[in-house]
Structures are given as structure tokens and as C-alpha cells.
Design a protein around this motif. Structure first.
Motif, PDB file in Angstrom:
ATOM      1  N   ALA A   1       0.831  -1.210   0.000  1.00  0.00           N
ATOM      2  CA  ALA A   1       0.000   0.000   0.000  1.00  0.00           C
ATOM      3  C   ALA A   1       0.865   1.259   0.000  1.00  0.00           C
ATOM      4  O   ALA A   1       0.560   2.236  -0.691  1.00  0.00           O
ATOM      5  N   LEU A   2       1.953   1.230   0.762  1.00  0.00           N
ATOM      6  CA  LEU A   2       2.843   2.387   0.836  1.00  0.00           C
ATOM      7  C   LEU A   2       3.504   2.644  -0.508  1.00  0.00           C
ATOM      8  O   LEU A   2       3.565   3.793  -0.978  1.00  0.00           O
ATOM      9  N   VAL A   3       3.996   1.575  -1.136  1.00  0.00           N
ATOM     10  CA  VAL A   3       4.650   1.717  -2.439  1.00  0.00           C
ATOM     11  C   VAL A   3       3.638   2.131  -3.507  1.00  0.00           C
ATOM     12  O   VAL A   3       3.927   2.967  -4.372  1.00  0.00           O
TER      13      VAL A   3
ATOM     14  N   ARG B   1       0.943   3.859  -3.092  1.00  0.00           N
ATOM     15  CA  ARG B   1       0.598   5.272  -2.892  1.00  0.00           C
ATOM     16  C   ARG B   1       1.681   6.174  -3.486  1.00  0.00           C
ATOM     17  O   ARG B   1       1.389   7.179  -4.137  1.00  0.00           O
ATOM     18  N   ALA B   2       2.937   5.809  -3.250  1.00  0.00           N
ATOM     19  CA  ALA B   2       4.042   6.599  -3.796  1.00  0.00           C
ATOM     20  C   ALA B   2       4.034   6.559  -5.320  1.00  0.00           C
ATOM     21  O   ALA B   2       4.327   7.566  -5.985  1.00  0.00           O
ATOM     22  N   TRP B   3       3.683   5.404  -5.885  1.00  0.00           N
ATOM     23  CA  TRP B   3       3.631   5.264  -7.348  1.00  0.00           C
ATOM     24  C   TRP B   3       2.507   6.093  -7.954  1.00  0.00           C
ATOM     25  O   TRP B   3       2.709   6.790  -8.952  1.00  0.00           O
ATOM     26  N   THR B   4       1.322   6.038  -7.371  1.00  0.00           N
ATOM     27  CA  THR B   4       0.196   6.788  -7.918  1.00  0.00           C
ATOM     28  C   THR B   4       0.399   8.295  -7.809  1.00  0.00           C
ATOM     29  O   THR B   4      -0.069   9.053  -8.659  1.00  0.00           O
ATOM     30  N   ARG B   5       1.089   8.729  -6.786  1.00  0.00           N
ATOM     31  CA  ARG B   5       1.354  10.156  -6.598  1.00  0.00           C
ATOM     32  C   ARG B   5       2.653  10.602  -7.253  1.00  0.00           C
ATOM     33  O   ARG B   5       3.026  11.777  -7.177  1.00  0.00           O
ATOM     34  N   LYS B   6       3.369   9.664  -7.865  1.00  0.00           N
ATOM     35  CA  LYS B   6       4.623   9.942  -8.560  1.00  0.00           C
ATOM     36  C   LYS B   6       5.614  10.679  -7.659  1.00  0.00           C
ATOM     37  O   LYS B   6       6.327  11.582  -8.088  1.00  0.00           O
ATOM     38  N   SER B   7       5.641  10.259  -6.396  1.00  0.00           N
ATOM     39  CA  SER B   7       6.544  10.895  -5.445  1.00  0.00           C
ATOM     40  C   SER B   7       7.918  10.238  -5.405  1.00  0.00           C
ATOM     41  O   SER B   7       8.856  10.788  -4.824  1.00  0.00           O
TER      42      SER B   7
ATOM     43  N   THR C   1      10.881   7.873  -7.909  1.00  0.00           N
ATOM     44  CA  THR C   1      11.285   7.336  -9.209  1.00  0.00           C
ATOM     45  C   THR C   1      11.105   5.819  -9.189  1.00  0.00           C
ATOM     46  O   THR C   1      10.940   5.215  -8.123  1.00  0.00           O
ATOM     47  N   PRO C   2      11.144   5.156 -10.361  1.00  0.00           N
ATOM     48  CA  PRO C   2      11.001   3.689 -10.381  1.00  0.00           C
ATOM     49  C   PRO C   2      11.999   2.977  -9.463  1.00  0.00           C
ATOM     50  O   PRO C   2      11.627   2.082  -8.705  1.00  0.00           O
ATOM     51  N   LEU C   3      13.277   3.373  -9.538  1.00  0.00           N
ATOM     52  CA  LEU C   3      14.261   2.745  -8.657  1.00  0.00           C
ATOM     53  C   LEU C   3      14.022   3.147  -7.201  1.00  0.00           C
ATOM     54  O   LEU C   3      14.264   2.356  -6.286  1.00  0.00           O
ATOM     55  N   GLY C   4      13.523   4.350  -6.997  1.00  0.00           N
ATOM     56  CA  GLY C   4      13.178   4.791  -5.658  1.00  0.00           C
ATOM     57  C   GLY C   4      12.071   3.936  -5.062  1.00  0.00           C
ATOM     58  O   GLY C   4      12.077   3.620  -3.867  1.00  0.00           O
ATOM     59  N   LEU C   5      11.118   3.521  -5.897  1.00  0.00           N
ATOM     60  CA  LEU C   5      10.035   2.649  -5.441  1.00  0.00           C
ATOM     61  C   LEU C   5      10.573   1.288  -5.012  1.00  0.00           C
ATOM     62  O   LEU C   5      10.138   0.723  -4.006  1.00  0.00           O
ATOM     63  N   VAL C   6      11.536   0.761  -5.791  1.00  0.00           N
ATOM     64  CA  VAL C   6      12.121  -0.538  -5.463  1.00  0.00           C
ATOM     65  C   VAL C   6      12.844  -0.478  -4.120  1.00  0.00           C
ATOM     66  O   VAL C   6      12.667  -1.339  -3.251  1.00  0.00           O
TER      67      VAL C   6
ATOM     68  N   GLY D   1      10.977  -0.767   3.337  1.00  0.00           N
ATOM     69  CA  GLY D   1       9.715  -0.958   4.053  1.00  0.00           C
ATOM     70  C   GLY D   1       9.530  -2.395   4.499  1.00  0.00           C
ATOM     71  O   GLY D   1       9.022  -2.654   5.600  1.00  0.00           O
ATOM     72  N   SER D   2       9.983  -3.343   3.678  1.00  0.00           N
ATOM     73  CA  SER D   2       9.861  -4.754   4.035  1.00  0.00           C
ATOM     74  C   SER D   2      10.717  -5.078   5.248  1.00  0.00           C
ATOM     75  O   SER D   2      10.303  -5.829   6.141  1.00  0.00           O
ATOM     76  N   ALA D   3      11.940  -4.519   5.288  1.00  0.00           N
ATOM     77  CA  ALA D   3      12.823  -4.753   6.432  1.00  0.00           C
ATOM     78  C   ALA D   3      12.200  -4.235   7.723  1.00  0.00           C
ATOM     79  O   ALA D   3      12.345  -4.829   8.791  1.00  0.00           O
TER      80      ALA D   3
END
Length: 348
Positions: A12-14, A16-22, A24-29, A35-37
């Protein structure tokens, strides 16, 4: 945190960041890995602190966006604006807490299991949690201070100068009362969240939780001040000569000041020699996407930028990471001394 709870929260966190374009693609990864850690830690506190920092930072960035666009410039010469944050920016704010979160989870699994509590110094592993909270209190204070401090009606003053001289808004090392107050608020939000979500042992009183919140709030606010000092010394603040505004590098990168030492480069990225043309007066000189000056008919270059303060040793991401490491390690050291703990117990 249970996997069936942690995994959906990270997704959900990722998302949200993707839909709001907050990000970059590598930033999302990278954000997903970080977040998983946090989410797979036995306690919910690490992920809660990460989420509070993320949502709080997003909100304050949106609040000051229009004001900042009028007061600063981007490296490309346009009005200052906030593009998606990249993986380096994500790591600068979260890598310390991520490492400490994994280490704390391993210690819990080895010693007392997932049902242990935060004992305020009766368990050596508490030191690692101190570092996690200190990290997010400091980076939240820095984010709130820098993002909301620019809204101040008074000009910032350079904290690294003896006379605290006035500097343009957005200058590294420039501080205002508004910025300091915003930093205090950001640190308090994280510290209060930690007091609410940490599984304190039953012996912890309300007074001890209040003192914990006060101490972490003060420490996080100090982190914002340290970031200003480090930024004012280690990071160059570049001013556009024509407008007098601070130039901000995209993605927290360094801002170039001088045109290339080779052939002049026009705004399209081509040298005059390669195109078989001569410079025309007023042609923009650039390196990459950064507008650095203009040329005259005789091949001269008029630089449009100058360094206002600081040395060009680190970029903004480097300063943020250095501050986060210093504040986390410093808080852990103080906790070890105050509680009289032996850190060798963590590696035994």
C-alpha cells in the motif's frame, strides 16, 4: 509485525508513492525493500515510524511547494519544484534505521523472542531501538525544518557565520525561527509515535514515557541544527546571479557552477565545433541539463551562477546521510553510557 499485516502495508505504501509519482522507479524498489525490512520486524514500531516520516514528509512538501517555486530555481533554470525522489534520497533517510531494524530483529530472535518488551535499558538490545527512533526523529525534524522553514517571512540567517548574516531562502545552513519550530514539531511527532507504539515493559511508568518523548524530541531537533551546520560547511549553496535565487540540484545532487572546461556547450548539448557554428551572443551554455551561463560573439562565457556559502564537498544526500548516522550513533552511545550497558552482549 505479522507477515499477513506487513506485506499489504508495504504494498500500500509503495502503491501510494507510485500513484502520486513521489518516487522514481528505482526509488520505489528501494522503498519497498526498506519498508519490508521494517515491516518484518517482530514489533510494529519500526514500520510505524517509517510510515509517519513518509506521510509527514509528503504533507509538508506539498504545503510549501508553491512558495518554494517562487523563491528558488531548479538546476535547469526553471522555477524550483519538487520532482520524484530517487533511490539515493530514500536511502539517505532510511538506510540507518533499516540496518538497525534488521539487527534488532535478529537480536530479539536470538535472545528473548518476538514477545520481548522495550525495557528502557534493562536489555542491551534497547540501544538498537534508540538508534532507530533517533534516526527518524532527526530526519523528520530536518525535513519539516527545511520544507516549512522556507515559509518564514523573515530571511534565514547563516548558522555557520560569526555574525549570523542574512542569506537567500533555501541556502544550506540558513535557519529561521519558523524552521526551528517546524523541526521541533517533526521530531515531536515521531517521538510521540514511538512512545505510543513501542511495546514498553509493564514496569515503564507514564513519567518514563514522557521523559522518553521529551529526550527524543530534543535529540531530533538537535539533528536538524546539525544538518544546517553540516550543510553550511560541506555543501555549496549556489545562487543565480540574475535573480538572486538559490539553485537547487535535482534529486539532491550537486549544482554545477562553472561551464565545462572543454568546448562551450549550447542548450541542446552540442559543442560549437561539432556543429560547425560559432557562438551567438546570449546562447545558453549548459552541461547536461544545467544552465550555467551565456556566450558572447567572441567565445567568452558569462557565468550566471556563484557559490553563496559552503564547500562543494558533499551533495544534499551526503549531508543528510552523515547527519542521520551521527545522530543515530550518538544517541546509541549516550544510551549505552546512561544505562550502563555493555554493547558486547549484542554480538555474543
Amino acid at each position: 509485525m505479522k507477515p499477513y499485516i506487513g506485506i499489504p502495508l508495504v504494498v500500500a505504501l509503495v502503491y501510494r508513492a507510485w500513484t502520486r509519482k513521489s518516487l522514481t522507479p528505482l526509488g520505489l524498489v528501494v522503498a519497498g525493500c526498506s519498508g519490508s525490512a521494517h515491516a518484518f520486524h517482530p514489533w510494529s514500531a519500526p514500520f510505524a515510524l517509517l510510515a509517519v516520516f513518509y506521510f509527514g514528509g509528503t504533507k509538508v512538501t506539498r504545503v510549501k511547494h508553491e512558495v518554494k517555486s517562487r523563491l528558488t530555481l531548479s538546476a535547469t533554470g526553471a522555477e524550483g519544484s519538487e520532482g520524484p525522489r530517487n533511490h539515493i534520497q530514500v536511502l539517505a533517510n532510511s538506510i540507518v534505521a533499516t540496518v538497525l531494524s534488521v539487527a534488532h530483529a535478529l537480536v530479539l530472535a536470538k535472545t528473548s523472542g518476538a514477545e520481548s518488551c522495550f525495557s528502557l535499558g534493562q536489555n542491551t538490545a534497547d540501544i538498537l531501538m534508540v538508534g532507530i527512533v533517533a534516526n527518524y526523529a532527526a530526519v523528520a525534524a530536518d525535513t519539516f525544518s527545511s520544507e516549512l522553514g522556507i515559509l518564514s517571512k523573515s530571511k534565514p540567517r547563516l548558522i555557520t557565520s560569526l555574525n549570523l548574516r542574512q542569506v537567500p531562502p533555501g541556502t544550506n545552513g540558513g535557519v529561521t525561527a519558523t524552521g526551528l519550530g517546524a523541526g521541533l514539531l517533526g521530531s515531536f511527532i515521531v517521538s510521540a509515535t514511538s512512545a505510543a507504539v513501542l511495546p514498553f515493559c509493564a514496569s515503564a511508568s507514564i513519567k518514563e514515557r514522557a521523559l522518553w518523548t521529551f529526550a527524543m524530541t530534543a535529540w531530533g531537533t538537535l539533528g536538524s541544527v546539525l544538518d544546517s551546520i553540516l550543510g553550511g560547511i560541506l555543501q555549496a549553496s549556489v545562487v543565480d546571479k540574475r535573480s538572486g535565487k538559490i539553485v537547487e540540484g535535482n534529486g539532491g545532487r550537486k549544482v554545477l557552477v562553472h561551464p565545462s572546461t572543454g568546448k562551450p556547450v549550447d542548450a541542446a548539448g552540442k559543442t560549437a565545433e561539432s556543429t560547425g557554428t560559432t557562438n551567438v551572443q546570449g546562447t545558453a551554455i549548459s552541461r547536461g541539463s544545467q544552465i550555467l551561463g551565456t556566450s558572447d560573439p567572441h567565445g567568452g562565457i558569462h557565468e550566471s551562477r556563484r557559490v553563496e556559502t559552503g564547500h562543494d564537498w558533499l551533495d544534499n544526500n551526503g549531508v543528510n546521510l552523515l547527519m542521520a548516522v551521527t545522530m543515530s550513533v550518538g544517541a546509541m552511545g549516550i544510551a549505552q553510557w546512561f544505562w550502563g550497558l555493555d554493547v558486547t552482549d549484542l554480538v555474543v
